[in-house]
Motif scaffolding. Structure first.
Motif, PDB file in Angstrom:
ATOM      1  N   GLU A  57      44.964  -2.711 -31.814  1.00 16.75           N
ATOM      2  CA  GLU A  57      44.600  -4.007 -31.237  1.00 16.75           C
ATOM      3  C   GLU A  57      45.221  -4.187 -29.855  1.00 16.75           C
ATOM      4  N   ILE A  58      46.465  -3.805 -29.716  1.00 10.63           N
ATOM      5  CA  ILE A  58      47.147  -3.913 -28.417  1.00 10.63           C
ATOM      6  C   ILE A  58      46.474  -3.008 -27.391  1.00 10.63           C
ATOM      7  N   ARG A  59      46.122  -1.794 -27.819  1.00  8.59           N
ATOM      8  CA  ARG A  59      45.441  -0.856 -26.927  1.00  8.59           C
ATOM      9  C   ARG A  59      44.114  -1.441 -26.433  1.00  8.59           C
ATOM     10  N   ALA A  60      43.366  -2.050 -27.360  1.00  7.08           N
ATOM     11  CA  ALA A  60      42.094  -2.664 -26.987  1.00  7.08           C
ATOM     12  C   ALA A  60      42.312  -3.804 -26.004  1.00  7.08           C
TER      13      ALA A  60
ATOM     14  N   SER B 128      41.040  -3.966 -22.137  1.00  8.78           N
ATOM     15  CA  SER B 128      40.249  -5.103 -21.670  1.00  8.78           C
ATOM     16  C   SER B 128      40.868  -5.726 -20.427  1.00  8.78           C
ATOM     17  N   VAL B 129      42.188  -5.866 -20.428  1.00  7.74           N
ATOM     18  CA  VAL B 129      42.883  -6.437 -19.265  1.00  7.74           C
ATOM     19  C   VAL B 129      42.736  -5.502 -18.067  1.00  7.74           C
ATOM     20  N   GLU B 130      42.837  -4.197 -18.290  1.00  7.86           N
ATOM     21  CA  GLU B 130      42.682  -3.237 -17.192  1.00  7.86           C
ATOM     22  C   GLU B 130      41.284  -3.326 -16.589  1.00  7.86           C
ATOM     23  N   ARG B 131      40.253  -3.437 -17.432  1.00  8.56           N
ATOM     24  CA  ARG B 131      38.885  -3.591 -16.936  1.00  8.56           C
ATOM     25  C   ARG B 131      38.736  -4.854 -16.091  1.00  8.56           C
ATOM     26  N   SER B 132      39.317  -5.935 -16.627  1.00 11.51           N
ATOM     27  CA  SER B 132      39.243  -7.206 -15.912  1.00 11.51           C
ATOM     28  C   SER B 132      39.919  -7.097 -14.552  1.00 11.51           C
TER      29      SER B 132
END
Length: 89
Positions: free
Chosen positions: A73-76, A80-84
């Motif tokens: 979950e943390i990895r996901a 997601s934060v990196e994409r943003s």
């Protein structure tokens, strides 16, 4: 002049000859019984420790599974934060 009765001496020695082996066997048997009881107690303690180790191992496996799920979950979330952040740049 005799200070002892020959019949009493024979009865006493005869009794000792009969009683001493019985006492020796009884003492050896009680020793064997106590050793067997100690061995049984030791085996029960080993069994208890084995069960405790197995329960601890199962609990550890369960916690490890929970940690793996949380890590996924943390990895996901990080992905997601990196994409943003990449989209914002």
């Amino acid at each position: 002049m005799t200070f002892y009765d020959p019949d009493a001496l024979v009865w006493t020695l005869g009794s000792l000859v009969l009683i001493v082996p019985v006492l020796i066997v009884a003492i050896r048997q009680s020793g064997a019984t106590s050793r067997a009881k100690a061995k049984l107690a030791r085996e029960r303690e080993y069994q208890r420790l084995t069960e405790l180790a197995l329960n601890t191992q199962e609990l550890t496996d369960q916690k490890l599974g929970e940690i793996v799920v949380q890590l996924a979950e943390i990895r996901a979330s990080v992905t997601s934060v990196e994409r943003s952040l990449k989209e914002i740049e």
